[in-house]
Design a protein around this motif. Structure first.
Motif, PDB file in Angstrom:
ATOM      1  N   HIS A 259       0.843  -1.067   0.338  1.00 44.31           N
ATOM      2  CA  HIS A 259      -0.110   0.063   0.024  1.00 44.31           C
ATOM      3  C   HIS A 259       0.873   1.134  -0.093  1.00 44.31           C
ATOM      4  CE1 HIS A 259      -3.876  -1.981  -0.039  1.00 44.31           C
ATOM      5  NE2 HIS A 259      -3.417  -2.645   1.199  1.00 44.31           N
ATOM      6  N   ALA A 260       2.179   1.109   0.605  1.00 43.98           N
ATOM      7  CA  ALA A 260       2.809   2.354   0.612  1.00 43.98           C
ATOM      8  C   ALA A 260       3.500   2.686  -0.428  1.00 43.98           C
ATOM      9  CB  ALA A 260       3.950   2.046   1.810  1.00 43.98           C
ATOM     10  N   ASP A 261       3.980   1.558  -1.496  1.00 42.63           N
ATOM     11  CA  ASP A 261       4.432   1.777  -2.782  1.00 42.63           C
ATOM     12  C   ASP A 261       3.440   2.452  -3.551  1.00 42.63           C
ATOM     13  OD1 ASP A 261       7.189   0.987  -1.890  1.00 42.63           O
ATOM     14  OD2 ASP A 261       6.862  -0.916  -2.315  1.00 42.63           O
ATOM     15  N   GLU A 262       2.313   1.540  -3.673  1.00 43.79           N
ATOM     16  CA  GLU A 262       1.136   2.213  -4.412  1.00 43.79           C
ATOM     17  C   GLU A 262       0.828   3.737  -4.171  1.00 43.79           C
ATOM     18  OE1 GLU A 262      -3.512   1.028  -5.858  1.00 43.79           O
ATOM     19  OE2 GLU A 262      -2.362   0.039  -3.987  1.00 43.79           O
ATOM     20  N   ALA A 263       0.918   4.238  -2.989  1.00 44.28           N
ATOM     21  CA  ALA A 263       0.662   5.523  -2.529  1.00 44.28           C
ATOM     22  C   ALA A 263       1.522   6.386  -3.006  1.00 44.28           C
ATOM     23  CB  ALA A 263       0.591   5.807  -1.161  1.00 44.28           C
ATOM     24  N   ASP A 264       3.099   5.911  -2.951  1.00 39.03           N
ATOM     25  CA  ASP A 264       3.986   6.530  -3.656  1.00 39.03           C
ATOM     26  C   ASP A 264       3.919   6.699  -4.864  1.00 39.03           C
ATOM     27  OD1 ASP A 264       5.245   6.924  -1.085  1.00 39.03           O
ATOM     28  OD2 ASP A 264       6.708   5.085  -1.155  1.00 39.03           O
ATOM     29  N   LEU A 265       3.565   5.739  -5.801  1.00 33.00           N
ATOM     30  CA  LEU A 265       3.390   5.789  -7.210  1.00 33.00           C
ATOM     31  C   LEU A 265       2.122   6.674  -7.425  1.00 33.00           C
ATOM     32  CD1 LEU A 265       3.800   4.627  -9.978  1.00 33.00           C
ATOM     33  CD2 LEU A 265       1.997   2.896  -9.657  1.00 33.00           C
ATOM     34  N   VAL A 266       1.232   6.800  -6.946  1.00 31.09           N
ATOM     35  CA  VAL A 266       0.139   7.823  -7.027  1.00 31.09           C
ATOM     36  C   VAL A 266       0.675   9.257  -6.535  1.00 31.09           C
ATOM     37  CG1 VAL A 266      -2.176   8.770  -6.288  1.00 31.09           C
ATOM     38  CG2 VAL A 266      -1.746   6.365  -6.317  1.00 31.09           C
ATOM     39  N   THR A 267       1.528   9.392  -5.629  1.00 29.60           N
ATOM     40  CA  THR A 267       1.984  10.671  -5.344  1.00 29.60           C
ATOM     41  C   THR A 267       3.053  11.195  -6.673  1.00 29.60           C
ATOM     42  OG1 THR A 267       2.061  10.410  -3.070  1.00 29.60           O
ATOM     43  CG2 THR A 267       3.356  12.002  -3.886  1.00 29.60           C
ATOM     44  N   ALA A 268       3.741  10.264  -7.130  1.00 20.28           N
ATOM     45  CA  ALA A 268       4.730  10.562  -8.171  1.00 20.28           C
ATOM     46  C   ALA A 268       4.028  10.962  -9.647  1.00 20.28           C
ATOM     47  CB  ALA A 268       5.771   9.226  -8.360  1.00 20.28           C
ATOM     48  N   LEU A 269       2.410  10.030  -9.875  1.00 18.28           N
ATOM     49  CA  LEU A 269       1.957  10.465 -11.058  1.00 18.28           C
ATOM     50  C   LEU A 269       1.538  11.665 -10.885  1.00 18.28           C
ATOM     51  CD1 LEU A 269      -0.028   7.372 -11.286  1.00 18.28           C
ATOM     52  CD2 LEU A 269       1.533   7.896 -12.979  1.00 18.28           C
ATOM     53  N   GLN A 270       1.045  12.466  -9.800  1.00 19.93           N
ATOM     54  CA  GLN A 270       0.174  13.685  -9.370  1.00 19.93           C
ATOM     55  C   GLN A 270       1.403  14.708  -9.330  1.00 19.93           C
ATOM     56  OE1 GLN A 270      -1.278  13.124  -5.488  1.00 19.93           O
ATOM     57  NE2 GLN A 270      -3.414  12.385  -6.033  1.00 19.93           N
ATOM     58  N   LYS A 271       2.274  14.509  -9.186  1.00 23.26           N
ATOM     59  CA  LYS A 271       3.638  15.379  -9.234  1.00 23.26           C
ATOM     60  C   LYS A 271       4.191  15.504 -10.676  1.00 23.26           C
ATOM     61  CE  LYS A 271       8.441  16.582  -7.558  1.00 23.26           C
ATOM     62  NZ  LYS A 271       9.433  16.163  -6.592  1.00 23.26           N
ATOM     63  N   THR A 272       4.003  14.258 -11.432  1.00 19.31           N
ATOM     64  CA  THR A 272       4.465  14.488 -12.922  1.00 19.31           C
ATOM     65  C   THR A 272       3.347  15.265 -13.749  1.00 19.31           C
ATOM     66  OG1 THR A 272       5.547  12.282 -12.878  1.00 19.31           O
ATOM     67  CG2 THR A 272       4.742  13.007 -14.996  1.00 19.31           C
ATOM     68  N   TYR A 273       2.137  15.066 -13.101  1.00 18.23           N
ATOM     69  CA  TYR A 273       0.878  15.758 -14.221  1.00 18.23           C
ATOM     70  C   TYR A 273       1.210  17.326 -13.770  1.00 18.23           C
ATOM     71  CZ  TYR A 273      -3.597  17.791 -15.029  1.00 18.23           C
ATOM     72  OH  TYR A 273      -4.612  18.452 -15.749  1.00 18.23           O
ATOM     73  N   SER A 274       1.380  17.850 -12.527  1.00 17.95           N
ATOM     74  CA  SER A 274       1.702  19.341 -12.079  1.00 17.95           C
ATOM     75  C   SER A 274       2.873  19.692 -12.789  1.00 17.95           C
ATOM     76  CB  SER A 274       1.716  19.438 -10.541  1.00 17.95           C
ATOM     77  OG  SER A 274       0.610  18.830 -10.089  1.00 17.95           O
ATOM     78  N   ALA A 275       4.007  18.863 -12.877  1.00 19.72           N
ATOM     79  CA  ALA A 275       5.295  19.416 -13.628  1.00 19.72           C
ATOM     80  C   ALA A 275       5.020  19.563 -15.074  1.00 19.72           C
ATOM     81  CB  ALA A 275       6.388  18.546 -13.042  1.00 19.72           C
ATOM     82  N   CYS A 276       4.482  18.727 -15.667  1.00 19.10           N
ATOM     83  CA  CYS A 276       4.707  18.645 -17.319  1.00 19.10           C
ATOM     84  C   CYS A 276       3.549  19.257 -17.862  1.00 19.10           C
ATOM     85  CB  CYS A 276       4.917  16.990 -17.501  1.00 19.10           C
ATOM     86  SG  CYS A 276       6.208  16.199 -16.790  1.00 19.10           S
ATOM     87  N   ILE A 277       2.464  19.245 -17.260  1.00 14.90           N
ATOM     88  CA  ILE A 277       1.107  19.739 -18.078  1.00 14.90           C
ATOM     89  C   ILE A 277       1.330  21.176 -18.335  1.00 14.90           C
ATOM     90  CG2 ILE A 277      -0.254  20.807 -15.996  1.00 14.90           C
ATOM     91  CD1 ILE A 277      -1.754  18.367 -18.718  1.00 14.90           C
ATOM     92  N   GLY A 278       1.018  21.649 -19.505  1.00 14.68           N
ATOM     93  CA  GLY A 278       0.921  23.090 -20.095  1.00 14.68           C
ATOM     94  C   GLY A 278       2.173  23.545 -20.764  1.00 14.68           C
TER      95      GLY A 278
END
Length: 316
Positions: free
Chosen positions: A19-38
């Motif tokens: 569950h911890a690794d899955e949460a880290d993956l979700v966090t990394a996905l969210q960070k990628t979206y914020s950094a790369c979109i636009g």
């Protein structure tokens, strides 16, 4: 007994790690979206302006080429007119030498001048010569005006092109956004590796990494290099174009045109016309170089924009 307790503890702890690794993956996905979109939106404006500037400097190149061609045609007309005028002068002088003795007083000199003026209007056996000279002078005047106008248009396009190129550059914010995106992709790649070991679905992460990792190899410095080249070329073209416009206008003015003997051109007029043609050619070359820089800037922007578009689509 201890072995049973070990299996029991592992059965409790393993899901917690998963569950911890899955949460880290979700966090990394969210960070990628914020950094790369636009990023693609910022590049779209640069690409659009580079396209507009390519069209503007392309028009300027055409105007400069037109001015050069018109100037060459004008020179041919002027040379032919000079030839006819000199032939007419020689015919007058030959006739005067046959029929008259050299003037010995001011009165005789004035009379000779009046006779010369009279002969100038009627002296030729070819009745079409005067009309040919008048037509050539008229065409030369018109062509001179065209050259001046075309050079003025070329100057305007070079000024506009230089201004647009100077503004159509990437700033530190875009570079920072791309750098942040690259960092986020690296973190997502690590989070994906941990999540995959624990059997977490990493399909979305795979898609985003595949689409966005192109940012790790793009070089946006080329965009600014091309813009600087276009701006410098535009400034050179504007300078030569403006100088050529002024020179052409002076060369074609009534105070300068056909002020030599018998209405022929003076060295001043010839030199001004030659300078105008040379400047028209230089301005054409500068506009052409600016057009090439703008076109290659579009190519440089497109390489980055293709990655940005692909990445944005994966993030949606």
């Amino acid at each position: 007994m201890l072995q049973k307790w070990g299996f029991f503890l592992l059965s409790i702890i393993a899901p917690a790690f998963a569950h911890a690794d899955e949460a880290d993956l979700v966090t990394a996905l969210q960070k990628t979206y914020s950094a790369c979109i636009g990023i693609d939106a910022n590049l779209a404006d640069l690409k659009k302006m580079a396209g507009i500037n390519t069209a503007i400097t392309g028009v300027g190149t055409g105007l400069g080429a037109g001015a050069t061609i018109v100037g060459i045609v004008k020179e041919q007309k002027d040379q032919l007119a000079d030839k006819l005028k000199l032939e007419k002068l020689r015919a007058i002088e030959e006739r005067r030498m046959q029929n008259e003795t050299p003037p010995t007083s001011n009165e005789e000199l004035d009379a000779a001048k009046r006779e010369f003026d009279n002969l100038w209007g009627k002296s030729t056996d070819d009745k079409d010569t005067d009309s040919k000279i008048e037509e050539l002078d008229r065409q030369s005047k018109s062509l001179g005006n065209w050259r001046t106008g075309l050079l003025a248009g070329n100057t305007v396009t070079n000024v506009a092109g230089a201004i647009i190129a100077g503004k159509n550059t990437t700033d530190g914010d875009l570079q920072n956004q791309i750098d942040n995106c690259k960092t986020a992709i690296s973190e997502l790649r690590r989070a994906r590796g941990r999540a995959r070991i624990d059997g977490v679905d990493v399909g979305e992460a795979n898609k985003i990494i595949s689409a966005c990792e192109g940012f790790e190899t793009v070089d946006i410095s080329k965009i600014n290099t091309r813009a600087k080249g276009a701006m410098v070329s535009g400034i050179v073209g504007a300078t030569t174009g403006l100088t050529g416009t002024i020179t052409s206008g002076i060369a074609n003015s009534d105070s300068v045109r056909n002020q030599g003997e018998g209405g022929t051109r003076t060295d001043k007029e010839k030199n001004l016309n030659t300078a105008s043609n040379v400047l028209a050619g230089a301005s054409t070359v500068a506009s052409g170089v600016a057009t090439v820089f703008n076109a290659t800037q579009i190519s440089a922007i497109k390489k980055v924009a293709d990655v940005a578009t692909k990445c944005t689509e994966a993030l949606k």
